[in-house]
Write a protein that holds these residues in place. Structure first.
Motif, PDB file in Angstrom:
ATOM      1  N   MET A  85       0.822  -1.218   0.000  1.00  0.00           N
ATOM      2  CA  MET A  85       0.000   0.000   0.000  1.00  0.00           C
ATOM      3  C   MET A  85       0.856   1.268   0.000  1.00  0.00           C
ATOM      4  O   MET A  85       0.327   2.356  -0.204  1.00  0.00           O
ATOM      5  CB  MET A  85      -0.944   0.000   1.213  1.00  0.00           C
ATOM      6  CG  MET A  85      -2.095  -0.996   1.062  1.00  0.00           C
ATOM      7  SD  MET A  85      -3.085  -1.155   2.564  1.00  0.00           S
ATOM      8  CE  MET A  85      -3.873   0.455   2.670  1.00  0.00           C
ATOM      9  N   GLY A  86       2.165   1.139   0.258  1.00  0.00           N
ATOM     10  CA  GLY A  86       3.009   2.336   0.141  1.00  0.00           C
ATOM     11  C   GLY A  86       3.986   2.573   1.265  1.00  0.00           C
ATOM     12  O   GLY A  86       4.759   3.527   1.219  1.00  0.00           O
ATOM     13  N   ILE A  87       3.982   1.732   2.315  1.00  0.00           N
ATOM     14  CA  ILE A  87       4.967   1.917   3.393  1.00  0.00           C
ATOM     15  C   ILE A  87       6.318   1.446   2.868  1.00  0.00           C
ATOM     16  O   ILE A  87       6.451   0.322   2.383  1.00  0.00           O
ATOM     17  CB  ILE A  87       4.561   1.115   4.645  1.00  0.00           C
ATOM     18  CG1 ILE A  87       3.234   1.634   5.184  1.00  0.00           C
ATOM     19  CG2 ILE A  87       5.662   1.182   5.707  1.00  0.00           C
ATOM     20  CD1 ILE A  87       3.224   3.097   5.599  1.00  0.00           C
ATOM     21  N   THR A  88       7.317   2.318   2.942  1.00  0.00           N
ATOM     22  CA  THR A  88       8.635   1.933   2.451  1.00  0.00           C
ATOM     23  C   THR A  88       9.610   1.648   3.593  1.00  0.00           C
ATOM     24  O   THR A  88      10.695   1.134   3.359  1.00  0.00           O
ATOM     25  CB  THR A  88       9.234   3.045   1.560  1.00  0.00           C
ATOM     26  OG1 THR A  88       9.208   4.273   2.296  1.00  0.00           O
ATOM     27  CG2 THR A  88       8.454   3.212   0.282  1.00  0.00           C
ATOM     28  N   ALA A  89       9.219   1.986   4.827  1.00  0.00           N
ATOM     29  CA  ALA A  89      10.101   1.710   5.969  1.00  0.00           C
ATOM     30  C   ALA A  89      10.244   0.198   6.130  1.00  0.00           C
ATOM     31  O   ALA A  89       9.310  -0.550   5.856  1.00  0.00           O
ATOM     32  CB  ALA A  89       9.511   2.325   7.232  1.00  0.00           C
ATOM     33  N   PRO A  90      11.418  -0.259   6.592  1.00  0.00           N
ATOM     34  CA  PRO A  90      11.570  -1.698   6.820  1.00  0.00           C
ATOM     35  C   PRO A  90      10.678  -2.156   7.970  1.00  0.00           C
ATOM     36  O   PRO A  90      10.500  -1.437   8.951  1.00  0.00           O
ATOM     37  CB  PRO A  90      13.053  -1.828   7.187  1.00  0.00           C
ATOM     38  CG  PRO A  90      13.496  -0.483   7.614  1.00  0.00           C
ATOM     39  CD  PRO A  90      12.632   0.505   6.902  1.00  0.00           C
ATOM     40  N   LEU A  91      10.080  -3.321   7.829  1.00  0.00           N
ATOM     41  CA  LEU A  91       9.233  -3.881   8.884  1.00  0.00           C
ATOM     42  C   LEU A  91       9.861  -5.204   9.309  1.00  0.00           C
ATOM     43  O   LEU A  91      10.334  -5.970   8.480  1.00  0.00           O
ATOM     44  CB  LEU A  91       7.805  -4.096   8.360  1.00  0.00           C
ATOM     45  CG  LEU A  91       7.100  -2.811   7.905  1.00  0.00           C
ATOM     46  CD1 LEU A  91       5.783  -3.132   7.232  1.00  0.00           C
ATOM     47  CD2 LEU A  91       6.873  -1.877   9.087  1.00  0.00           C
ATOM     48  N   SER A  92       9.862  -5.444  10.612  1.00  0.00           N
ATOM     49  CA  SER A  92      10.642  -6.577  11.121  1.00  0.00           C
ATOM     50  C   SER A  92       9.788  -7.793  11.448  1.00  0.00           C
ATOM     51  O   SER A  92      10.303  -8.850  11.746  1.00  0.00           O
ATOM     52  CB  SER A  92      11.386  -6.148  12.379  1.00  0.00           C
ATOM     53  OG  SER A  92      10.432  -5.836  13.381  1.00  0.00           O
ATOM     54  N   VAL A 109      -5.954   0.783  -5.605  1.00  0.00           N
ATOM     55  CA  VAL A 109      -4.830   0.842  -6.546  1.00  0.00           C
ATOM     56  C   VAL A 109      -3.753   1.760  -5.980  1.00  0.00           C
ATOM     57  O   VAL A 109      -4.027   2.928  -5.676  1.00  0.00           O
ATOM     58  CB  VAL A 109      -5.289   1.350  -7.925  1.00  0.00           C
ATOM     59  CG1 VAL A 109      -4.096   1.542  -8.851  1.00  0.00           C
ATOM     60  CG2 VAL A 109      -6.282   0.371  -8.527  1.00  0.00           C
ATOM     61  N   HIS A 110      -2.539   1.227  -5.841  1.00  0.00           N
ATOM     62  CA  HIS A 110      -1.457   2.052  -5.302  1.00  0.00           C
ATOM     63  C   HIS A 110      -0.675   2.726  -6.422  1.00  0.00           C
ATOM     64  O   HIS A 110      -0.305   2.086  -7.405  1.00  0.00           O
ATOM     65  CB  HIS A 110      -0.489   1.204  -4.470  1.00  0.00           C
ATOM     66  CG  HIS A 110       0.685   1.996  -3.966  1.00  0.00           C
ATOM     67  ND1 HIS A 110       1.974   1.757  -4.352  1.00  0.00           N
ATOM     68  CD2 HIS A 110       0.729   3.077  -3.145  1.00  0.00           C
ATOM     69  CE1 HIS A 110       2.774   2.631  -3.767  1.00  0.00           C
ATOM     70  NE2 HIS A 110       2.050   3.444  -3.025  1.00  0.00           N
ATOM     71  N   ILE A 111      -0.440   4.017  -6.267  1.00  0.00           N
ATOM     72  CA  ILE A 111       0.413   4.768  -7.199  1.00  0.00           C
ATOM     73  C   ILE A 111       1.477   5.458  -6.353  1.00  0.00           C
ATOM     74  O   ILE A 111       1.150   6.266  -5.489  1.00  0.00           O
ATOM     75  CB  ILE A 111      -0.405   5.826  -7.975  1.00  0.00           C
ATOM     76  CG1 ILE A 111      -1.541   5.143  -8.728  1.00  0.00           C
ATOM     77  CG2 ILE A 111       0.492   6.588  -8.941  1.00  0.00           C
ATOM     78  CD1 ILE A 111      -2.503   6.100  -9.392  1.00  0.00           C
ATOM     79  N   PRO A 112       2.767   5.149  -6.585  1.00  0.00           N
ATOM     80  CA  PRO A 112       3.807   5.781  -5.761  1.00  0.00           C
ATOM     81  C   PRO A 112       3.745   7.305  -5.867  1.00  0.00           C
ATOM     82  O   PRO A 112       3.445   7.840  -6.943  1.00  0.00           O
ATOM     83  CB  PRO A 112       5.112   5.254  -6.367  1.00  0.00           C
ATOM     84  CG  PRO A 112       4.734   4.026  -7.110  1.00  0.00           C
ATOM     85  CD  PRO A 112       3.333   4.233  -7.577  1.00  0.00           C
ATOM     86  N   PRO A 113       3.991   7.997  -4.760  1.00  0.00           N
ATOM     87  CA  PRO A 113       3.876   9.451  -4.794  1.00  0.00           C
ATOM     88  C   PRO A 113       4.987  10.096  -5.629  1.00  0.00           C
ATOM     89  O   PRO A 113       6.105   9.600  -5.653  1.00  0.00           O
ATOM     90  CB  PRO A 113       4.021   9.854  -3.326  1.00  0.00           C
ATOM     91  CG  PRO A 113       4.766   8.731  -2.689  1.00  0.00           C
ATOM     92  CD  PRO A 113       4.414   7.490  -3.452  1.00  0.00           C
ATOM     93  N   THR A 114       4.632  11.172  -6.319  1.00  0.00           N
ATOM     94  CA  THR A 114       5.652  11.917  -7.062  1.00  0.00           C
ATOM     95  C   THR A 114       5.503  13.396  -6.751  1.00  0.00           C
ATOM     96  O   THR A 114       4.398  13.868  -6.481  1.00  0.00           O
ATOM     97  CB  THR A 114       5.504  11.784  -8.594  1.00  0.00           C
ATOM     98  OG1 THR A 114       4.144  12.057  -8.942  1.00  0.00           O
ATOM     99  CG2 THR A 114       5.893  10.418  -9.091  1.00  0.00           C
TER     100      THR A 114
END
Lengths: 189, 660
Positions: free
Chosen positions: B477-484, B515-520
């Motif tokens: 969905m758009g979270i780019t932080a690493p998840l453990s 629908v996910h679209i990466p932010p620009t």
């Protein structure tokens, strides 16, 4: 005539060398010889290998001269990068890199004991503190190396390392004061 | 006796001769070329930037622009001394402009001096005429150089001095004038007079401000008149044209009387040269200096936005092209939304002692960042770059894993809300979970737990679903932080935090029907040569079915109507979620309409707790004000469609038994 070339910057010297101006490359070689040798000595801890690789580094620079794009007034950072890569490749493979020399047909000269002394001189000219750099914590080593040896702008270092300019300055400042203290110790001890 | 390094030099110089005769190096062409600094970066940049449609040719041209003269063939014999053909021009660095979506200026990137380059067609002919009259009346007709040291150097010679003879090298040579002469002659053989004049207009120093040079007529116009050179009148043009020649003496800010005299001299020279009538000159002479300095150029009006744009630009454009400057970067920022964001943030958290408040707002339909702001306005973008714990705003991903992976209906899936003492989950013997102020509600549905931000329910649901599904959907969905995969993650206990931008992006996926679209933020970049490269729309990825997204929206809608986020209710159908960290160091509200997904985060940089630091009390009101203002033209009664979706009661290890 040679005098005019000594007044030119590296960018011009390399562009001219690529088109066959001997004198331009001679000026470039003499200008950077000691710093290249000192990087090679620092990377390899082997004077003979450093002497041997010096020809390879300049041959590689000559081959790439046509495509050299200046980001700095001096080509030092660029040459230092070539030198480091050549040194590391050589250490990894257990033999001196000679790809560029082979392509250009640059002959290999035997190294004598007198030549080794000359390597020492050149290396100490090129950076007394280079040998101590490896003892710094990694972020500080990178910052000092980029600023002092490769002569990059603080803004460029900040941009490539992804931290603030203020932090880069702080790292350089701390790294240098540590190096100075350390080299004083070595001198007196 | 020659030493090793002398012999090496000899061998290398023989190789230089060989280079000039490439036929003797038959293998050289076939081998992979060595990486030069610039070229190597271009290639590695191309490898990583699949998202930006810039052709290889365009960037190669851009990065080798300053080789353009050097690439020409040698003129005549060199006799061993450098010719202008050998010397690569030092084009001054220009500032790059960052524009909002409507073309208004948000700020500038680069500190290489104040310089904005004009293309040939953008230079008014009046400016050319005034400059020739002021600097070199014989420019069009006579030779490009003069060997008489008592004569004023020609315009071509002065261009040569600025471009080809940098202060550190040839410029200090004793025979400088002779070299200038020769280079001027060579340059005029290579280039047209118009090219030389335009180059001069872009490269001459017109003055200095704050210790930095103002380079080029456009920068001078912005600096002294606060408007583009194309809008200047005759008197203003004449003032600028007179500056490069004697700028220290005629600086209009420091020496207005001298500047006025110089301007009138230029007007007179223009009459003499026949480019204006004496009546026009007389009329211009009657006007005052009209200097209206722009104190902000090239300071950034919105440093936080510019900092983020610069960061994104580095991922898209080679470093040497950015360093050279002169780019025009068009962004997706909507100035009206950006102003509303700043106003809402400052209205609630306006004092320097208040916590940082940051907002990111995305158009879900295309991923465009329409506003990204904080109440600090420094060259650090809190909304994009501050990584903070999201609190229960992160429970939405457990909700989505329930709906998407398990087809579990949040209204039909029940848990018992109660204190979870250590040992409740055997795999994590020390893991205990409580609700704020011990407010346990007994048997409640997952839908109700979302509405009331019930931690204990989501702790149980998280363990039942397992971290892999929750992490996967959060990333999709758009979270780019690493998840453990830690058990506390569904409650927002992350190893590394998330930014407001990431959260807005993830919720935008729900707003956009799954629908996910990466932010620009960068929509196009125009290179100094005028080539514009648009950012290719990033490819949308369907993460959820439209029904699954609508089901989540139905649940999140209740947060605003009757749950923890009622302060966010601005009258337009919207859905959202509060987030509060257990130590009150971060407060969140993230919500959306189909037209806008927005997240608001507050917290002190030091992480110290905030008074009354709930997402619902601190963040929701800011979100409310911004969304109300920004949605004026974006609120429709048919908002939040609810296409049918049906799921069943999910049954996990900790779910409450279904009632008969």
């Amino acid at each position: 005539m040679g005098r005019a070339w000594t007044m030119c910057e590296d960018l011009d010297l390399l562009a001219a060398a690529a088109r066959g101006e001997r004198e331009a490359f001679a000026v470039f070689y003499r200008r950077h010889l000691s710093s290249v040798v000192s990087v090679l000595v620092a990377e390899t801890h082997d004077r003979e290998l450093a002497a041997d690789l010096t020809g390879e580094v300049f041959a590689a620079a000559l081959l790439a001269a046509r495509r050299y794009v200046a980001e700095n007034a001096t080509a030092s950072p660029w040459l230092a990068g070539i030198a480091r890569n050549k040194a590391r490749d050589s250490l990894r493979r257990g033999r001196a890199e000679q790809r560029a020399r082979l392509r250009l047909g640059v002959a290999r000269e035997p190294v004598t004991d007198a030549d080794l002394e000359r390597v020492d001189e050149l290396a100490s000219l090129g950076g007394q503190m280079v040998g101590l750099l490896g003892e710094l914590p990694e972020p500080h080593r990178q910052a000092v190396q980029a600023r002092v040896i490769e002569e990059l702008d603080y803004s460029q270092i900040a941009a490539t390392s992804g931290v603030s300019e203020a932090l880069v300055r702080q790292r350089v400042r701390r790294g240098l004061s540590w190096l100075r203290a350390r080299s004083d110790q070595e001198d007196t001890g | 006796m020659s030493d090793y390094f002398d012999r090496l030099e000899e061998h290398l110089l023989e190789a230089v001769d060989q280079l000039a005769a490439p036929s003797r190096l038959p293998r050289a062409r076939r081998e992979r070329p060595l990486r030069a600094l610039g070229g190597g970066r271009v290639l590695s940049w191309l490898a990583v930037s699949a998202g930006v449609a810039v052709s290889l040719a365009v960037i190669l041209v851009a990065s080798s622009l300053h080789h353009s003269v050097a690439a020409r063939s040698v003129i005549g014999g060199t006799g061993g001394a450098p010719t202008i053909d050998h010397v690569v021009p030092r084009v001054p660095k220009a500032v790059s402009e960052v524009l909002a979506a409507d073309g208004s200026v948000l700020g500038y990137i680069g500190s290489g001096g104040e310089r904005t380059v004009l293309a040939e067609h953008a230079i008014p002919s009046l400016v050319r005429e005034a400059t020739v009259a002021a600097e070199d009346p014989g420019f069009w007709t006579r030779a490009a150089q003069t060997s008489d040291p008592n004569e004023r150097p020609t315009l071509t010679m002065r261009l040569v001095r600025a471009l080809y003879l940098p202060s550190t090298s040839l410029r200090q040579a004793s025979g400088r004038r002779a070299i200038e002469d020769r280079f001027a002659r060579e340059l005029s053989a290579l280039r047209s007079k118009t090219w030389i004049l335009d180059q001069y207009l872009n490269d001459a120093v017109y003055g200095s401000v704050g210790g930095r040079a103002v380079i080029g007529v456009e920068a001078a116009s912005r600096m002294f008149f606060d408007k583009p050179v194309s809008t200047l009148d005759l008197a203003q043009v004449a003032l600028l044209a007179g500056l490069p020649d004697a700028r220290a003496l005629t600086d209009p800010l420091r020496a207005p009387a001298a500047a006025l005299r110089r301007r009138n001299d230029v007007l007179k020279a223009m009459v003499d040269g026949g480019s204006i009538t004496s009546a026009a000159a007389a009329s211009a002479e009657r006007s005052g200096l009209q200097v209206h300095p722009d104190a902000t150029y090239p300071a950034s009006k919105d440093p936080a936005v510019v900092a983020y744009v610069a960061q994104q630009l580095r991922a898209q454009i080679p470093a040497n092209v950015i360093t050279a400057g002169g780019l025009t970067i068009r962004t997706t920022i909507e100035p009206r939304d950006q102003l509303e964001a700043l106003a809402s943030l400052r209205a609630h958290e306006g004092s320097a002692r208040d916590p940082v408040a940051a907002l990111a707002s995305i158009d879900p339909a295309n991923g465009h960042i329409v506003a990204i702001a904080d109440n600090r306005s420094q060259a650090f973008n809190y909304a994009a770059d501050a990584a903070r714990q999201p609190g229960s705003a992160f429970t939405v991903f457990a909700l989505m894993a329930l709906i998407h992976d398990e087809h579990g209906d949040p209204a039909k899936t029940f848990y018992v809300s109660h204190f979870l003492a250590p040992g409740w989950s055997p795999a994590y013997p020390t893991y205990s979970v409580h609700n704020y102020e011990g407010s346990y509600q007994g048997r409640i549905s997952v839908a109700n737990a979302v509405r009331t931000a019930d931690n204990t329910v989501f702790a149980q649901l998280g363990i039942d679903l397992g971290p892999a599904k929750i992490d996967a959907i959060a990333h999709a969905m758009g979270i780019t932080a690493p998840l453990s995969g830690a058990p506390s993650e569904p409650l927002g206990g992350l190893g590394v935090g998330v930014s407001a931008l990431q959260m807005a992006d993830a919720y935008a996926t729900l707003a956009n029907g799954g629908v996910h679209i990466p932010p620009t933020i960068i929509s196009s970049v125009t290179l100094p040569g005028g080539t514009t490269t648009s950012t290719r729309p990033t490819s949308p990825t369907r993460v959820l079915t439209i029904g699954e997204a609508a089901e989540a929206t139905k649940v999140l809608r209740t947060v605003i109507t009757t749950g923890t986020g009622t302060a966010a209710n601005f009258g337009c159908p919207a859905a959202g979620k509060t987030g509060t960290t257990s130590d009150f160091s971060s407060a969140w509200f993230i919500g959306y309409t189909p037209q806008l997904a927005t997240s608001v985060w507050l917290g002190y940089p030091s992480g110290r707790p905030m008074t009354d630091g709930f997402g619902g009390t601190l963040a929701a009101p800011i979100w409310h004000d911004y969304m109300q203002a920004a949605s004026l033209s974006r609120c429709s009664p048919q908002a939040l469609p609810t296409p049918p979706w049906s799921g069943g009661a999910y049954s996990g290890k900790h779910t409450a038994p279904t009632l008969p």
